[in-house]
Design an enzyme around this catalytic site. Structure first.
Site, PDB file in Angstrom:
ATOM      1  N   GLY A   1      -5.802   5.765   1.737  1.00 34.84           N
ATOM      2  CA  GLY A   1      -5.392   6.940   2.016  1.00 34.84           C
ATOM      3  C   GLY A   1      -4.899   7.425   0.588  1.00 34.84           C
ATOM      4  N   HIS A   2      -5.770   7.981  -0.494  1.00 33.44           N
ATOM      5  CA  HIS A   2      -5.072   8.209  -1.756  1.00 33.44           C
ATOM      6  C   HIS A   2      -5.003   9.781  -1.822  1.00 33.44           C
ATOM      7  CE1 HIS A   2      -6.951   4.207  -3.635  1.00 33.44           C
ATOM      8  NE2 HIS A   2      -5.847   3.964  -2.428  1.00 33.44           N
TER       9      HIS A   2
ATOM     10  N   GLN B   1      -5.038  -0.308  -1.208  1.00 37.27           N
ATOM     11  CA  GLN B   1      -3.834  -0.999  -0.354  1.00 37.27           C
ATOM     12  C   GLN B   1      -2.934  -1.692  -1.503  1.00 37.27           C
ATOM     13  OE1 GLN B   1      -7.221  -1.912   0.848  1.00 37.27           O
ATOM     14  NE2 GLN B   1      -7.077  -0.182   1.964  1.00 37.27           N
TER      15      GLN B   1
ATOM     16  N   GLY C   1       0.798  -1.148  -0.097  1.00 37.11           N
ATOM     17  CA  GLY C   1       0.078   0.002  -0.094  1.00 37.11           C
ATOM     18  C   GLY C   1       0.951   1.389  -0.219  1.00 37.11           C
ATOM     19  N   ASP C   2       0.088   2.442  -0.078  1.00 34.03           N
ATOM     20  CA  ASP C   2       0.837   3.763   0.030  1.00 34.03           C
ATOM     21  C   ASP C   2       1.699   3.864  -1.232  1.00 34.03           C
ATOM     22  OD1 ASP C   2      -0.561   4.117   2.324  1.00 34.03           O
ATOM     23  OD2 ASP C   2       0.920   2.949   3.384  1.00 34.03           O
TER      24      ASP C   2
ATOM     25  N   LYS D   1      -0.823   5.274  -5.684  1.00 37.69           N
ATOM     26  CA  LYS D   1      -1.805   4.905  -6.711  1.00 37.69           C
ATOM     27  C   LYS D   1      -2.708   6.256  -7.055  1.00 37.69           C
ATOM     28  CE  LYS D   1      -3.347   1.740  -3.992  1.00 37.69           C
ATOM     29  NZ  LYS D   1      -2.255   1.862  -3.199  1.00 37.69           N
TER      30      LYS D   1
HETATM   31  P1  IMP Z   1      -7.026  -2.801   8.163  1.00 37.77           P
HETATM   32  O1  IMP Z   1      -7.316  -2.702   6.683  1.00 37.77           O
HETATM   33  O2  IMP Z   1      -7.289  -1.393   8.629  1.00 37.77           O
HETATM   34  O3  IMP Z   1      -7.871  -4.009   8.589  1.00 37.77           O
HETATM   35  O4  IMP Z   1      -5.495  -3.082   8.326  1.00 37.77           O
HETATM   36  C1  IMP Z   1      -4.736  -4.298   7.995  1.00 37.77           C
HETATM   37  C2  IMP Z   1      -3.493  -4.010   7.428  1.00 37.77           C
HETATM   38  O5  IMP Z   1      -3.312  -3.228   6.248  1.00 37.77           O
HETATM   39  C3  IMP Z   1      -2.456  -3.167   8.444  1.00 37.77           C
HETATM   40  O6  IMP Z   1      -0.975  -3.478   8.429  1.00 37.77           O
HETATM   41  C4  IMP Z   1      -2.649  -1.742   7.902  1.00 37.77           C
HETATM   42  O7  IMP Z   1      -1.658  -0.791   8.216  1.00 37.77           O
HETATM   43  C5  IMP Z   1      -2.581  -2.024   6.438  1.00 37.77           C
HETATM   44  N1  IMP Z   1      -3.308  -1.137   5.455  1.00 37.77           N
HETATM   45  C6  IMP Z   1      -4.608  -1.090   5.433  1.00 37.77           C
HETATM   46  N2  IMP Z   1      -4.859  -0.057   4.457  1.00 37.77           N
HETATM   47  C7  IMP Z   1      -3.719   0.564   4.106  1.00 37.77           C
HETATM   48  C8  IMP Z   1      -3.276   1.483   3.115  1.00 37.77           C
HETATM   49  O8  IMP Z   1      -4.275   2.276   2.558  1.00 37.77           O
HETATM   50  N3  IMP Z   1      -2.025   1.762   3.171  1.00 37.77           N
HETATM   51  C9  IMP Z   1      -1.069   1.009   3.686  1.00 37.77           C
HETATM   52  N4  IMP Z   1      -1.645  -0.178   4.351  1.00 37.77           N
HETATM   53  C10 IMP Z   1      -2.666  -0.345   4.862  1.00 37.77           C
END
Ligand code: IMP
Length: 437
Positions: free
Chosen positions: A49-50, A234, A21-22, A25
């Site tokens: 978070g885009h 993600q 993720g991050d 995108k």
């Molecule tokens: P959840 O999606 O909030 O349940 O988080 C599960 C895992 O995915 C954690 O390690 C979060 O930090 C990671 N995660 C979820 N969404 C993002 C994103 O948009 N960017 C980076 N990591 C993410």
């Protein structure tokens, strides 16, 4: 118009992250959205978070497709997304305050599940109870909402906002069940069904006009020859089935989530673009073989502003991992890569790419199937000379220093996929489009 745009005409594209993720995108989707009629979010929720930066304006979108900032682009939040209606309303308001109206171009699936306060509470309670074994979620209620979807009996969808009488009945039963559960497991205080219902009344009034059958909308749009851009959330290494389980998110964050997430078969997508950073980052717990928990990692974090858009958490930083990206390229049927944040690496004496893992005395270039095996991986690095030039003004591939181009070529070789877009700064204009012969 850059050459690469010409090829985008009459094409359905899918943009997904190939790391944790991050990757950037939001920027890639924003650029490609210029030629798209419709941008579709098909998975995840407000955990994403885009970031889109246009001139002096910065837009941080969590649930709204990144195409929202383009006034002529329709935005679809498809059935695979878990919608936090409060966050969505805030984003609609924030966009309106900046002169961007989505009222006639936003379409929300009636089958998208709703994230409510008890999901966020459950996320927090469960993480606290796990202590040092926590997943490190974003606390946005994503896992509990998807769990309710799979469990079916206690799930609510956007369509439920259309019938408030029936919704109230369902909500009373669900909240009663959750209260018993949270009290027994965590000793938590009761949550109030009426307070949640009152919020739902607002969601119903304000979001009701956008709720529709997005599968029909998308198929009719394809029949009419519209260009559709599918925006992943993600990254593929956080994919529920194919990522580093259990340190993953609760949806299929790779391109594999596209079909179930919006009802469009992947054969309708002409171009799969995977987005990577020129290095690697991760937030939350879980194995990260190339992590540099040292000065190099700190340097990347500060130069690359590697703090979460959603949570503000500092991101873990490390070298580019070609083993994991080679895997997510295969997994996603990726045709080409957009490499972002190349400018962040400027000033390093040398740069490293992980080209293989050593696991229990065996060398492999295939990503291990379990997080437990990945924990054991020791990286085999290719070390290349760095570059000191500032890349931020480069507009053509040839403008890049030779060492930067060598780095790109090495990544292409190790991951087995061409890099066709290179990001050299946060602005929409700071992207180089490359024609591969
Ligand atoms: P959840 O999606 O909030 O349940 O988080 C599960 C895992 O995915 C954690 O390690 C979060 O930090 C990671 N995660 C979820 N969404 C993002 C994103 O948009 N960017 C980076 N990591 C993410």
């Amino acid at each position: 118009m850059p050459d690469a745009f010409k090829e985008l005409n009459r094409m359905n594209c899918c943009v997904t992250g190939l790391q944790w993720g991050d990757e950037g995108k939001g920027k890639v989707v924003d650029i490609l959205a210029e030629k798209a009629d419709i941008v579709v979010r098909y998975g995840g929720g407000a955990n994403a978070g885009h970031t889109v930066i246009i001139g002096d304006e910065k837009f941080a979108l969590h649930i709204m497709p990144s195409g929202a900032v383009r006034e002529k682009t329709a935005c679809v939040i498809a059935n695979g997304v878990v919608v936090d209606p409060g966050t969505l309303l805030e984003e609609i308001t924030q966009l309106a305050q900046r002169g961007i109206d989505v009222s006639r171009r936003l379409f929300i699936s009636e089958n998208a599940h709703i994230v409510l306060d008890y999901h966020k509470l459950e996320d927090q309670l469960r993480e606290s109870a796990l202590g040092k074994n926590k997943i490190g979620t974003t606390a946005r209620g994503i896992g509990p909402c998807y769990a309710d979807k799979i469990g079916r009996s206690f799930a609510l969808r956007m369509a439920d906002l259309r019938n408030l009488t029936a919704l109230k009945e369902k909500l009373v039963k669900i909240v009663d069940y959750k209260n018993k559960l949270f009290s027994a497991l965590y000793g938590a205080e009761s949550i109030d069904a009426d307070a949640i219902f009152n919020k739902c009344k607002v969601y119903s009034a304000k979001l009701g006009p956008f709720i529709c059958n997005t599968t029909q909308y998308l198929h009719e749009a394809m029949d009419a020859g519209k260009n559709i851009l599918f925006e992943g959330a993600q990254g593929a290494l956080l994919d529920l089935d194919h990522g580093t389980f259990p340190f993953v998110t609760s949806s299929n964050a790779s391109t594999l989530g596209l079909g179930p997430g919006c009802g469009v078969p992947t054969k309708c997508v002409d171009r799969f673009i995977g987005v990577v950073k020129a290095y690697a980052t991760r937030v939350g717990s879980g194995p990260f073989p190339t992590e540099q928990d040292n000065e190099i990692g700190n340097l990347i974090r500060e130069k690359g502003h590697e703090y979460g858009t959603t949570t503000g958490r500092p991101r873990r930083c490390g070298w580019f991992d070609a083993v994991s990206v080679g895997y997510t390229v295969r997994l996603g049927g990726i045709n080409e890569i957009a490499m972002m944040h190349l400018d962040t690496l400027a000033g390093m004496k040398e740069v490293k790419i992980c080209k293989a893992y050593h696991i229990e005395g065996r060398q492999t270039t295939f990503f291990p199937g379990t997080a437990e095996d990945l924990e054991k991986a020791e990286c085999v690095y290719e070390t290349l000379p760095g570059w000191s030039e500032d890349l931020s003004a480069a507009t053509r591939y040839e403008d890049l220093p030779a060492n930067t181009r060598n780095y790109i070529a090495a990544v292409e070789k190790f991951v087995g996929c061409p890099i066709t877009i290179v990001g050299v700064g946060p602005q929409r204009s700071q992207a180089i489009f490359r024609k591969i012969m």
